[in-house]
Design a protein around this motif. Structure first.
Motif: not given
Lengths: 334, 682
Positions: A1-2, A13-23, A30-33
């Motif tokens: 998933m990463d 996403k690659y640079r920031n592993p703590s970023l979450k994906l939203m559906v 889409l990622c949170e940002n």
């Protein structure tokens, strides 16, 4: 998933592993940002499929495939409405057909096939079966609570048993140590010869062993409550159905004897060998007549005060004797 | 010779018989008469196989209605071959003695190369195959369905049967499995798409069948369903597949959801332990998958694969595994545990999430066998203590007996070495593993033994890691060099090819020259399968007590379960397991009455009563009080004396009348009395 990238700002996403994906409801991620940025500008359309969206519809992605997230969301919504269970149907076949129908609905909604007609069908169904839906919802929550209770009970039980066995083992060890110590003390202090003391000690040790063996065998896993209900059996908390039955009326036994009726208990001192004088008052009966007539009651020993205290009257015995005599007179031939 | 065992005429294909063979056959006959189950322990190398075969074949011939079939289950292919050899000899003897051609049919199923044709099993009187065909629920319904009730099942070398049962019902799922499963599911989807375009009739036909609840003709048999689903009541088994997975597309969607759920579960950072009901609850909350469709998952997948006419099932092994897991987790609510680990204990830095679905109760897999067949015999050389097996496998045997070897000369010499010459206690206890003195003492023991024992010595350690540590220390201390002056050293590794090469060279070295030492591990391939007869194994040294790795979570869960369900203490069970492996290891050296060997238990803990009591009876009776807790010097003295005695010529005539009997000697009164003392009922 990463290794999934946000479709918009791919690199983040690659640079920031703590970023979450939203559906969201259209099934795209889409990622949170990016979600923040999308709604800052006020426009609420999906980047890939351009469907209008609301910020609250974005949920954290649980699964690798966003399509599965979407399907699970839809399924949960559908199941809230279509929540009939197997006991609602007269036969297994119909229940299975119903299940298949539900699957079709979910499939259609997920793959955007006939969305409008499916939604209409759902609303129609919801309106028709409102009360069944409510009832099943209530039942479901109740069952879940019961299940959780059971699980908790089980856990507590097993913990307790574990503690008990540990304590038991400790006690056994202590008992053994004590008996050994007792032997040493006896050898030191007592006057008896050593062989006798050893024999006594062996006896005691053997007794201890058998006790332990017996305890091991007697411990049974407790599976039944003292009332006989199995542990783990779901007991329904619904009130017991009130069954109305016909009240019982006592009908005394009536035997046809084709003869004179047995005199009643109260009349025994008025009916005698010469006839029934119960209708005549006592005063008119002259003493002479009274002497000549022997009332039935005179044939029976009068009750002593002790008998009367216990509730016995001589009339009872007399009545019984008379009944015996009369019942043998004219038996009905059936 | 022709024997009379309790009124039954038995043809025995040899001229001489051991008294314990006669005793064994007597017990066996009584068990068959009682139509019940039996647990029999008979030492290895005393002709157990031929006794079993000759008695049961005789019983079959005399009472053909009582016992219609003999099902002989063995562990490995070489063992199956040995059984067939003995059977051949027995049949030749029958033809010779009775003069008529017998019409017994025996079938052996060994591997995929030798597939049998089903109808033949119906007519066969004797079937020989591996345990798994009867115990593994996935295979049992395919192979063992036509077997009648009035059969006798024999599990040979069954000391590990509880582990076999547990393994057959356990599933391990890694990330790789899930990825492969994903590809499988995609292939399925594409195939369905393709078939819909070309030949939709097949899918429709399958759909119709599922709607009607019709089962495949060869699936709806009461016998095989019973074997593959032992705890389900019949109504549930006859049920139709639920409507939510009837069509092929819905089923594929269902599989995808389940797969995604498993992937999500594996993405954890700490260990999770759950029971089956908790797992099912979680599944329902996360992906709305109910219990019933999960239970029919395996069946539905089989039906789908058949309809799509997929020829190469092996490609779909990953999705088959997942569907089997789904069926197992939804069928059994007790006796299983799910442990999800983000990494393995031994390699904490490598991310390797794995889901262990492990069975804790071996009786679940073997219960259908005990209930279906009228007589099940469990036999081996090392089954002590006997009463544990009925408890963990949950059955009630009519016979539990342990046999000893009658020996004309005591050909085994078990010694328990507890101390070194410096009086330091020797042990493989975790606390003393790094102790310099203990390692040196072990080295001394091996050195002294290598000087006095001729030909081959086999040494067993408790684990590979321990063995490597000790050998490294010995190298540094210079002990290895001294040993190599006496004998060559070979070592077993975890690689199969290296081990077989080491074994081959070891045997070559024993054949010519001063012999060799083989260092191996107690639960490895060597200890399970290889026999060290005569000069290949004159001494067996057991370094330490071979406990299993006690920190594993699966083991802990299993011990807890055993304690809660069967009231078996954890310590008892661990000791039982360790001692049965130790007994298996030392039993490798003796294969027959003319063979002799030293059995050295190098750990002070063996002298304790609870461990000594768990050794098989035929070893225990030769342990005297003087052979407990010896030092190395005393051991060397006793061994020298023993070896010199054994090296004297020993002919068959010396054995006659004592441990080897002719027919006349067998029938004498005193011999029959002695025989009745051989068996010890438990």
């Amino acid at each position: 998933m990463d290794d999934q990238g946000c479709p918009r700002c791919k690199t983040t996403k690659y640079r920031n592993p703590s970023l979450k994906l939203m559906v969201n409801v259209c099934g795209h991620t889409l990622c949170e940002n990016c979600v923040e940025m999308l709604f800052v500008r006020g426009s609420g359309n999906c980047v890939q499929c351009d469907t209008p969206l609301r910020k609250s519809n974005f949920r954290l992605q649980l699964f690798e495939d966003p399509a599965i997230d979407k399907e699970v969301e839809i399924r949960k919504k559908v199941l809230k409405i279509y929540n009939k269970r197997d006991f609602d149907f007269p036969s297994l076949r119909e229940y299975n057909d119903y299940l298949e129908q539900v699957e079709e609905i979910v499939y259609n909604l997920t793959n955007n096939v006939d969305v409008e007609s499916t939604k209409q069908m759902m609303e129609h169904y919801q309106r028709e079966n409102r009360d069944i839906i409510q009832r099943n919802k209530a039942k479901l929550t109740r069952e879940q609570e019961e299940l959780e209770e059971l699980l908790l009970l089980e856990q507590q039980d097993s913990q307790q048993r574990r503690l008990e066995t540990l304590q038991e083992e400790k006690r056994q060890l202590q008992a053994k140590r004590k008996s050994k110590q007792a032997l040493l003390d006896e050898l030191e202090n007592s006057q008896l010869p050593a062989s006798i003391l050893l024999a006594q000690h062996k006896d005691r040790a053997a007794q201890l062993e058998t006790q332990i063996e017996k305890q091991k065998q007697s411990v049974k896993p407790a599976t039944i409550f003292s009332t006989g209900i199995l542990k783990g059996q779901t007991v329904s908390l619904a009130p017991v159905a009130h069954i109305e039955e016909v009240l019982y009326k006592y009908q005394p036994l009536h035997i046809e004897t084709f003869g004179p009726p047995v005199p009643g208990l109260e009349q025994l001192d008025r009916i005698g060998c010469r006839g029934d004088f119960s209708a005549v008052s006592r005063e008119t009966l002259t003493p002479i007549i009274q002497e000549v007539i022997t009332w039935y009651l005179n044939h029976v020993r009068t009750a002593t005060p002790q008998d009367l205290a216990g509730g016995y009257t001589s009339g009872l015995a007399c009545h019984r004797a008379l009944q015996d005599a009369f019942s043998g007179l004219f038996p009905s031939l059936i | 010779m022709k024997l009379n065992i309790d009124g039954l005429l038995v043809y025995f294909p040899y001229d001489y018989i051991y008294p314990e063979q006669y005793s064994y056959m007597l017990e066996l006959k009584r068990t068959l008469d009682a139509k019940g189950h039996g647990v029999l322990e008979m030492p290895s190398g005393t002709g157990k196989t031929i006794s079993l075969l000759s008695l049961i074949v005789a019983y079959q011939r005399t009472y053909p209605l009582e016992v219609t079939k003999l099902i002989y289950c063995s562990r490995t292919v070489p063992e199956i071959e040995k059984v067939i050899e003995e059977l051949r000899k027995l049949m030749e003897f029958y033809t010779k003695e009775t003069g008529e051609k017998n019409n017994f049919l025996a079938l052996a199923l060994s591997s995929r190369k030798n597939l049998c044709i089903h109808p033949e099993i119906l007519h066969a009187n004797i079937v020989v195959y591996s345990y798994h065909y009867l115990l593994d629920p996935k295979i049992a319904d395919l192979v063992s369905k036509e077997l009648a009730k009035k059969s006798v099942v024999v599990f040979d070398e069954a000391h590990n049967i509880d582990n076999v049962c547990i393994d057959s019902m356990s599933v391990n799922i890694t990330r790789r499995t899930l990825d492969r499963c994903q590809t499988n599911v995609e292939t399925l989807q594409n195939t369905i798409q393709r078939i819909k375009e070309t030949d939709a009739a097949k899918l429709r036909e399958e759909y119709r069948r599922l709607v009607e609840g019709l089962k495949e003709a060869n699936v709806a048999r009461e016998t095989d369903i019973y074997l593959s689903n032992p705890v389900l009541p019949d109504e549930i088994l006859q049920e139709a597949v639920p409507g939510s997975i009837r069509t092929a597309e819905h089923f594929v969607g269902f599989l995808k959801r389940f797969l995604e759920y498993l992937k999500a579960r594996l993405r954890i950072h700490h260990v999770v332990q759950e029971s089956s009901p908790q797992f099912l609850k979680d599944i329902y909350e996360k992906v709305c998958i109910d219990r019933k469709p999960l239970r029919f998952c395996a069946e539905r997948l089989r039906s789908l694969l058949r309809t799509l006419e997929i020829a190469d099932i092996a490609d779909f092994s990953a999705v088959t595994l997942i569907s089997n897991f789904a069926t197992l987790v939804s069928t059994y609510s007790k006796g299983f545990t799910i442990i999800i680990e983000p990494f393995e204990d031994k390699t904490p830095t490598i991310v390797n999430p794995v889901l262990h679905f492990s069975c804790m109760d071996p009786s679940i897999a073997i219960k259908p066998v005990f209930e279906r067949f009228q007589s099940v015999i469990i036999t081996s050389g090392t089954l002590s203590p006997l009463d544990i097996y009925p408890r963990i496998l949950d059955f009630r045997p009519v016979t539990m007996a342990s046999f000893t070897m009658t020996l004309a000369r005591t050909c085994l010499c078990p010694l328990i070495v507890g101390r070194g010459n410096d009086q330091v206690a020797m042990s493989s206890k975790f606390e003393t593993r790094e102790d310099f003195a203990v390692i040196r003492n072990y080295g001394n023991l091996l050195l002294e033994m290598s000087a006095i024992v001729p030909d081959g010595i086999v040494a067993f350690f408790t684990s590979y890691v321990y063995m490597e540590n000790i050998v490294a220390s010995w190298y540094e201390q210079g002990i290895l060099e001294n040993i190599q002056r006496n004998k060559l050293i070979f070592i077993e590794t975890q690689d199969a090819a290296e081990t077989s090469m080491a074994l081959e060279k070891y045997q070559e070295a024993c054949e010519n020259g001063r012999g060799a030492i083989l260092l191996s591990v107690a639960r490895g391939k060597v200890s399970e399968g290889i026999d060290f007869v005569h000069h290949f194994g004159r001494a067996v040294i057991m370094f330490g007590v071979p406990y299993v790795y006690t920190q594993s979570r699966i083991l802990k869960a299993r011990l807890e379960y055993l304690r809660d369900q069967f009231q078996i203490r954890e310590n008892d069970f661990l000791t039982f397991d360790a001692m049965r492996h130790a007994a298996q290891c030392v039993g490798r050296a003796i294969r027959g009455k003319t063979d002799y060997g030293l059995m050295i238990f190098a750990d002070k803990r063996y002298a304790r009563a609870d461990k000594r009591g768990k050794l098989p009876r035929w070893i225990q009776e030769h342990i005297t009080d003087g052979s407990l807790n010896l030092t190395i010097d005393e051991t060397v003295q006793l061994s020298k004396h023993f070896l010199r005695q054994m090296a004297q010529p020993f002919r068959r005539e010396d054995q006659l009348g004592l441990s080897l009997l002719t027919l006349e000697q067998l029938q004498s009164e005193e011999m029959l009395q002695k025989i009745s003392q051989i068996a010890q009922q438990v």
